[in-house]
Write an enzyme that holds these catalytic residues in place. Sequence first.
Site, PDB file in Angstrom:
ATOM      1  N   HIS A  68       0.734  -1.304   0.039  1.00 54.82           N
ATOM      2  CA  HIS A  68      -0.126   0.131   0.017  1.00 54.82           C
ATOM      3  C   HIS A  68       0.785   1.319   0.029  1.00 54.82           C
ATOM      4  O   HIS A  68       2.037   1.148   0.412  1.00 54.82           O
ATOM      5  CB  HIS A  68      -0.812   0.259   1.391  1.00 54.82           C
ATOM      6  CG  HIS A  68      -1.715  -1.261   1.581  1.00 54.82           C
ATOM      7  ND1 HIS A  68      -2.141  -1.608   2.564  1.00 54.82           N
ATOM      8  CD2 HIS A  68      -2.268  -1.917   0.550  1.00 54.82           C
ATOM      9  CE1 HIS A  68      -3.134  -2.707   2.587  1.00 54.82           C
ATOM     10  NE2 HIS A  68      -3.245  -3.063   1.414  1.00 54.82           N
ATOM     11  N   TYR A 135       4.540   2.685  12.865  1.00 55.38           N
ATOM     12  CA  TYR A 135       4.754   3.482  11.606  1.00 55.38           C
ATOM     13  C   TYR A 135       4.397   4.936  11.857  1.00 55.38           C
ATOM     14  O   TYR A 135       3.364   4.990  12.476  1.00 55.38           O
ATOM     15  CB  TYR A 135       4.593   3.079  10.427  1.00 55.38           C
ATOM     16  CG  TYR A 135       3.031   2.461  10.252  1.00 55.38           C
ATOM     17  CD1 TYR A 135       2.061   3.459   9.217  1.00 55.38           C
ATOM     18  CD2 TYR A 135       2.714   1.215  10.792  1.00 55.38           C
ATOM     19  CE1 TYR A 135       0.900   2.921   9.270  1.00 55.38           C
ATOM     20  CE2 TYR A 135       1.466   0.922  10.550  1.00 55.38           C
ATOM     21  CZ  TYR A 135       0.488   1.666   9.744  1.00 55.38           C
ATOM     22  OH  TYR A 135      -0.907   1.245   9.620  1.00 55.38           O
TER      23      TYR A 135
END
Length: 182
Positions: A68, A135
């Site tokens: 992604h 993240y």
Amino acid sequence: MIQHIERHKVLPEVLIVQPELFEDYRGYFLELYNRQEYSEAFSRFGYDIDFVQDDVSLSTKDVIRGIHGDKVTYKLVQCIRGSVLLGVVDARPESPNYLKHFTLVINEHNRLQVMIPARFGNSYRCLTDQCAFYYKQSSYYQGADQQFTLRLDDPKIGIDWGIELDRAIISKRDREANLVSQ
């Protein structure tokens, strides 16, 4: 503190960061992010990134997430528990490195961080019983419809996941993604 930072050899827009570890008989201390230090370090590589959102995904062995990305979001990723096989793909059609990729094992022991620019796709396979993937993002998540999804088994990309994909745990979105040529 950052111990070392360098460009990746295959995709030089991607930065590999080794944070400094402070360890003694009690265990260790690791600073995952310091806005001033990282901003200064990234600016030396030509990046002006302001991270605005932190996320953690927890996965079990043989879950594969991704590939992604989107047009605006920079990510700083790290595996803080367990071990993952990270895959990064250049998804910029005008780039001489279009669809080139690399894989890298990142885990709680090597503590590597990877800065992934906008317009690059990222994915990972959980290699251990559980893994926590952390993240930071430079833009707020706007939903899957604002992202691109590349197929995990696209032959034009050719990532070796180290497992037959029919044995992996993969979302419907990732299984049904179109091939690049479609």
